[in-house]
Motif scaffolding. Sequence first.
Motif, mmCIF file in Angstrom:
data_model
loop_
_atom_site.group_PDB
_atom_site.id
_atom_site.type_symbol
_atom_site.label_atom_id
_atom_site.label_comp_id
_atom_site.label_asym_id
_atom_site.label_seq_id
_atom_site.Cartn_x
_atom_site.Cartn_y
_atom_site.Cartn_z
ATOM 1 N N VAL A 131 0.861 -1.189 0.000
ATOM 2 C CA VAL A 131 0.000 0.000 0.000
ATOM 3 C C VAL A 131 0.899 1.242 0.000
ATOM 4 O O VAL A 131 1.885 1.304 0.762
ATOM 5 N N VAL A 132 0.550 2.228 -0.826
ATOM 6 C CA VAL A 132 1.357 3.465 -0.910
ATOM 7 C C VAL A 132 1.449 4.111 0.471
ATOM 8 O O VAL A 132 0.445 4.253 1.179
ATOM 9 N N ARG A 133 2.674 4.501 0.851
ATOM 10 C CA ARG A 133 2.898 5.135 2.170
ATOM 11 C C ARG A 133 2.549 6.613 2.080
ATOM 12 O O ARG A 133 3.227 7.386 1.424
ATOM 13 N N LEU A 134 1.472 6.966 2.783
ATOM 14 C CA LEU A 134 0.969 8.339 2.674
ATOM 15 C C LEU A 134 1.957 9.349 3.227
ATOM 16 O O LEU A 134 2.099 10.452 2.688
ATOM 17 N N ASP A 135 2.672 8.962 4.295
ATOM 18 C CA ASP A 135 3.645 9.901 4.879
ATOM 19 C C ASP A 135 4.748 10.197 3.856
ATOM 20 O O ASP A 135 5.146 11.346 3.654
ATOM 21 N N ALA A 136 5.217 9.151 3.185
ATOM 22 C CA ALA A 136 6.290 9.328 2.200
ATOM 23 C C ALA A 136 5.783 10.134 1.005
ATOM 24 O O ALA A 136 6.478 11.011 0.487
ATOM 25 N N LEU A 137 4.562 9.843 0.596
ATOM 26 C CA LEU A 137 3.986 10.580 -0.541
ATOM 27 C C LEU A 137 3.885 12.064 -0.210
ATOM 28 O O LEU A 137 4.235 12.928 -1.017
ATOM 29 N N GLU A 138 3.427 12.336 0.999
ATOM 30 C CA GLU A 138 3.262 13.736 1.414
ATOM 31 C C GLU A 138 4.600 14.471 1.362
ATOM 32 O O GLU A 138 4.672 15.628 0.941
ATOM 33 N N ARG A 139 5.666 13.766 1.757
ATOM 34 C CA ARG A 139 6.999 14.409 1.742
ATOM 35 C C ARG A 139 7.479 14.668 0.307
ATOM 36 O O ARG A 139 8.255 15.578 0.064
ATOM 37 N N LEU A 140 7.033 13.839 -0.629
ATOM 38 C CA LEU A 140 7.474 14.010 -2.024
ATOM 39 C C LEU A 140 6.762 15.160 -2.735
ATOM 40 O O LEU A 140 7.266 15.724 -3.701
ATOM 41 N N LEU A 141 5.556 15.473 -2.270
ATOM 42 C CA LEU A 141 4.752 16.494 -2.969
ATOM 43 C C LEU A 141 5.402 17.868 -2.865
ATOM 44 O O LEU A 141 5.938 18.226 -1.815
ATOM 45 N N ARG A 142 5.332 18.634 -3.968
ATOM 46 C CA ARG A 142 5.975 19.956 -4.015
ATOM 47 C C ARG A 142 5.036 20.935 -4.707
ATOM 48 O O ARG A 142 4.087 20.521 -5.392
ATOM 49 N N PRO A 143 5.313 22.216 -4.563
ATOM 50 C CA PRO A 143 4.446 23.203 -5.240
ATOM 51 C C PRO A 143 4.487 23.051 -6.764
ATOM 52 O O PRO A 143 3.565 23.476 -7.449
ATOM 53 N N ASP A 144 5.571 22.429 -7.295
ATOM 54 C CA ASP A 144 5.627 22.266 -8.757
ATOM 55 C C ASP A 144 5.262 20.836 -9.189
ATOM 56 O O ASP A 144 5.534 20.442 -10.325
ATOM 57 N N THR A 145 4.620 20.071 -8.287
ATOM 58 C CA THR A 145 4.166 18.737 -8.700
ATOM 59 C C THR A 145 2.996 18.907 -9.662
ATOM 60 O O THR A 145 1.986 19.515 -9.319
ATOM 61 N N CYS A 146 3.153 18.348 -10.854
ATOM 62 C CA CYS A 146 2.118 18.494 -11.870
ATOM 63 C C CYS A 146 1.055 17.413 -11.704
ATOM 64 O O CYS A 146 -0.131 17.691 -11.705
ATOM 65 N N ILE A 147 1.515 16.172 -11.594
ATOM 66 C CA ILE A 147 0.564 15.057 -11.569
ATOM 67 C C ILE A 147 1.052 13.963 -10.623
ATOM 68 O O ILE A 147 2.259 13.698 -10.523
ATOM 69 N N VAL A 148 0.083 13.358 -9.940
ATOM 70 C CA VAL A 148 0.336 12.177 -9.115
ATOM 71 C C VAL A 148 -0.466 11.055 -9.755
ATOM 72 O O VAL A 148 -1.651 11.226 -10.060
ATOM 73 N N SER A 149 0.193 9.916 -10.000
ATOM 74 C CA SER A 149 -0.515 8.790 -10.610
ATOM 75 C C SER A 149 -0.353 7.550 -9.734
ATOM 76 O O SER A 149 0.761 7.064 -9.530
#
Length: 394
Positions: A131-149
């Motif tokens: 299962v995708v780790r939400l904590d890790a995903l949150e850390r990867l997100l940035r103001p210039d993130t275009c798309i999450v798939s």
Amino acid sequence: MSQLHLVIYLDCNATTRPRPEVVEALLPYLGERFGNASSVHRRGQAAKAALETARESVGRSLGAEHAREVVFTSGGTEGDYLALRGALRARPERRHVIVSAIEHEAVLNTARALATEGCEVDLAPVDAHGVVRLDALERLLRPDTCIVSVMWANNETGVVQPLERIGALAHAVGAIFHSDAVQALGKLPLRVAALPLDLLSVSAHKIEGPQGVGALWIRTAAPWLAPLQGGGQERGRRPGTHHLAGIVGFARACDLATAELAEKTARWTELRDRLERGLLRSLPGVTVHGALAERVANTSFVSFSGVDGEAVLMLLDEYGVCVSTGSACTAGDDAPSHVLLAAGVPEALARASVRYSIGRETTAEQIDETIERTAEIVEHLRALAPPGLEVLTP
Ligand SMILES: Cc1ncc(COP(=O)(O)O)c(C=O)c1O
């Protein structure tokens, strides 16, 4: 009778047999009802009417607010490709892309190509259950993130991802959220309008529809620009003459799959549990991947420690039992499952895996026969293994 009629087909995540109702619905469009939906004359208009009726059906199955949000494609691969590239075209100022580490090659390889074209790509990790780790995903997100798939259900393990929470995280930074729902359609109720989703891809041939047809759902307000240029079909979102027969068959498959969802889920859960219980009872060293996570009901990805999954597959095939060792798209390459490796499964155990995927026509007798044959084969292979090769008991 051909040999193919005698097989026990447990590879429904690779493809399914188009059901008779689907073939019956689509055949006239390969014959007397042929037509180009863009033609102005009566034959074209009849084709257009069939196309729009099909769009309504697919839209209903996805839980879309508007049928016009459905764009017909050549399948899941094209839908994934269009989703990622279309998001980047609409938001060229954002060059960061996040895809989960367990995506299908359609998403992973598109993301890899984007990385060579100036995008920064991050893989969102998964936990030991896949299962995708939400904590890790949150850390990867940035103001210039275009798309999450992130896919809805994994094709190898069947593990279902927490889309609602992933979508909320993606939207918090203004990113577009896409899900590959190729393995979720017909196995889970899809309610796209009610979820924080912008784009979603599906495919007909996983739900007893024809191969070579699918759809990309694009929420009305989603930022997205067509990456393919050509004619104005699909409101300029996907050029090319429609595969009308395929689309009509897809729509029929969607209607049936949606109507039968509850009954099928109950039956598949029973059969899947019967298979897993049987394998665990018959053999030591059996691991069912993702068993503790939420999974779609038809999929079971199992490792038999000390054996090569590919050898089990080949020997099961000798008995007429069709399974796979993971994604059909990577079958034949020698690498162990990237899905299992991402979940921290040791390479040797990842190589010892076999995927069983049940379908509408699977029976309890077929499952019992499969358990028996698998046990025989695994015992035989283990007996041949060089001394010192351990059978790990989980
Ligand atoms: C999760 C997933 N995505 C995408 C695809 C590709 O779909 P298609 O075969 O329609 O191109 C598949 C098919 O194996 C799949 O399982």
